[in-house]
Scaffold this motif. Structure first.
Motif, PDB file in Angstrom:
ATOM      1  N   GLU A 100      -4.893   6.576   0.571  1.00 62.95           N
ATOM      2  CA  GLU A 100      -5.824   5.625  -0.036  1.00 62.95           C
ATOM      3  C   GLU A 100      -7.067   5.405   0.819  1.00 62.95           C
ATOM      4  OE1 GLU A 100      -2.523   4.916   0.204  1.00 62.95           O
ATOM      5  OE2 GLU A 100      -2.031   5.311  -1.898  1.00 62.95           O
ATOM      6  N   THR A 101      -6.924   5.516   2.133  1.00 59.52           N
ATOM      7  CA  THR A 101      -8.060   5.238   3.016  1.00 59.52           C
ATOM      8  C   THR A 101      -8.489   6.498   3.754  1.00 59.52           C
ATOM      9  OG1 THR A 101      -6.709   4.705   4.971  1.00 59.52           O
ATOM     10  CG2 THR A 101      -7.119   2.924   3.387  1.00 59.52           C
ATOM     11  N   SER A 107      -5.582  11.321   9.097  1.00 61.92           N
ATOM     12  CA  SER A 107      -4.411  11.404   9.966  1.00 61.92           C
ATOM     13  C   SER A 107      -3.509  12.583   9.635  1.00 61.92           C
ATOM     14  CB  SER A 107      -3.606  10.103   9.895  1.00 61.92           C
ATOM     15  OG  SER A 107      -2.940   9.978   8.645  1.00 61.92           O
ATOM     16  N   VAL A 108      -3.606  13.094   8.401  1.00 61.67           N
ATOM     17  CA  VAL A 108      -2.764  14.229   8.020  1.00 61.67           C
ATOM     18  C   VAL A 108      -3.578  15.512   7.879  1.00 61.67           C
ATOM     19  CG1 VAL A 108      -2.874  14.084   5.486  1.00 61.67           C
ATOM     20  CG2 VAL A 108      -0.717  14.736   6.600  1.00 61.67           C
ATOM     21  N   ARG A 130      -0.164   3.206  13.060  1.00 58.22           N
ATOM     22  CA  ARG A 130      -1.332   2.361  12.806  1.00 58.22           C
ATOM     23  C   ARG A 130      -2.324   3.011  11.847  1.00 58.22           C
ATOM     24  NH1 ARG A 130      -3.022  -2.370  11.688  1.00 58.22           N
ATOM     25  NH2 ARG A 130      -5.221  -2.712  12.170  1.00 58.22           N
ATOM     26  N   GLU A 131      -2.722   4.242  12.145  1.00 60.09           N
ATOM     27  CA  GLU A 131      -3.780   4.899  11.371  1.00 60.09           C
ATOM     28  C   GLU A 131      -3.301   5.355  10.000  1.00 60.09           C
ATOM     29  OE1 GLU A 131      -7.301   5.579  13.007  1.00 60.09           O
ATOM     30  OE2 GLU A 131      -6.232   3.718  13.430  1.00 60.09           O
ATOM     31  N   ALA A 132      -2.095   5.914   9.941  1.00 67.80           N
ATOM     32  CA  ALA A 132      -1.625   6.493   8.688  1.00 67.80           C
ATOM     33  C   ALA A 132      -0.879   5.495   7.808  1.00 67.80           C
ATOM     34  CB  ALA A 132      -0.724   7.693   8.976  1.00 67.80           C
ATOM     35  N   PHE A 133      -0.188   4.541   8.426  1.00 67.41           N
ATOM     36  CA  PHE A 133       0.657   3.635   7.656  1.00 67.41           C
ATOM     37  C   PHE A 133       0.269   2.164   7.795  1.00 67.41           C
ATOM     38  CE2 PHE A 133       2.957   7.551   8.076  1.00 67.41           C
ATOM     39  CZ  PHE A 133       3.506   7.731   6.817  1.00 67.41           C
TER      40      PHE A 133
END
Length: 314
Positions: A100-101, A107-108, A130-133
């Motif tokens: 979504e962001t 991050s992936v 933090r970044e992905a979830f």
């Protein structure tokens, strides 16, 4: 205590998120599936009636399983044949997780997944959580048994390591697609000059054959060296067809949200070239050729409508 049907259903509803988290931590879809299944076994053995927040409990168990796995993976990769690269996931794979962001998408990305190998296991865990979830530092601290202040410091350090490896601004999807198509046209031309024009001056190309497919351990560096390598890669030859088991169909696709070239023989994905496309051109090409890391891509490819290849290589 045996799990109830509701306990199992609750875990299965959360399994995709666990697998997406484990993939980002481990860089391997197969290992991510194994980590999620081991988490289920721990869930099965626990007194789940006393677990106040199941999702938090499961995330903590999975993350710590992955941290242990990362520690042993570092030792294994020291004996890995050639360059180690993450397993690519093709468009639509549910293991890609939330997108979504901009932070979640990045991050992936294959470039960041590769850069995450620079981080310590704990740095990688904090960065991904933090970044992905979007876990708050309070929850990350509880998962990793550190203080909130330590979690914030670790994230700052991890972000710096990742940022140091990404100094260019990426382009939008439509522009990236055009560059990939131009890239493939240039690669199929058999000439070096069109490729050089599409590459950044300091472009690099790395490959992972896992000792099963020929891949040079050292990276090709510089636009001219990379262009010459690519010209040779796509050059027709009976020996190459015999080694590959046929002439691969070449497609413009996406992997890990990034533009990619997918090579397919008889429905089997034999190579995924992930392109790091920037406003200055193609800055990096990461070639995944290890067949052990392409099984999931092959299964995903079979589920997609991908049309005809742009051309057949060699």
């Amino acid at each position: 205590m045996a799990l109830t049907a509701n306990d199992v259903e609750r875990f299965e509803a959360f399994r995709p998120r666990l697998e997406a988290l484990a993939y980002r931590l481990l860089g391997s879809a197969g290992e991510a599936e194994d980590a999620a299944q081991e988490t289920f076994l721990r869930w099965q053995a626990a007194d789940v009636g006393r677990v106040e927040v199941p999702e938090a409990w499961l995330t903590k168990v999975l993350t710590n399983l992955c941290l242990n796995q990362l520690a042993s993976a570092r030792a294994r990769r020291e004996t890995y044949v050639g360059r180690w690269l993450p397993e690519p996931l093709l468009a639509g794979d549910p293991m890609l997780g939330p997108a979504e962001t901009a932070e979640q998408r990045e991050s992936v990305s294959y470039a960041v997944m590769t850069l995450l190998e620079r981080l310590s296991p704990v740095e990688r865990a904090v960065y991904v959580l933090r970044e992905a979830f979007d876990y708050p530092h309070r929850e990350i601290a509880a998962i990793l048994d550190v203080t909130e202040a330590a979690s914030q410091q670790i994230l700052h350090r991890a972000r710096k390591h990742v940022a140091d490896g990404r100094t260019r601004v990426t382009v939008d999807e439509a522009a990236a697609r055009r560059i990939v198509e131009e890239f493939l046209t240039a690669a199929a031309s058999g000439r070096t000059e069109p490729l050089v024009r599409l590459l950044t001056e300091d472009a690099v190309s790395t490959g992972d054959g896992g000792g099963k497919v020929p891949a040079r351990a050292r990276a090709f560096e510089g636009a001219l060296a990379v262009a010459r390598f690519l010209r040779g890669l796509f050059k027709p030859g009976e020996a190459k067809r015999a080694l590959a088991g046929g002439s691969p169909g070449v497609y413009a696709w996406t992997a890990n949200g990034d533009p990619a070239v997918v090579a397919v023989i008889d429905g089997r994905v034999v190579g995924v070239l992930c392109l790091e496309v920037t406003t200055e051109g193609v800055a990096a090409i990461r070639n995944q050729l290890n067949p052990d890391k392409l099984d999931r891509a092959t299964a995903r490819w079979a589920a997609d409508d991908h049309g005809e290849p742009l051309f057949h290589a060699f």
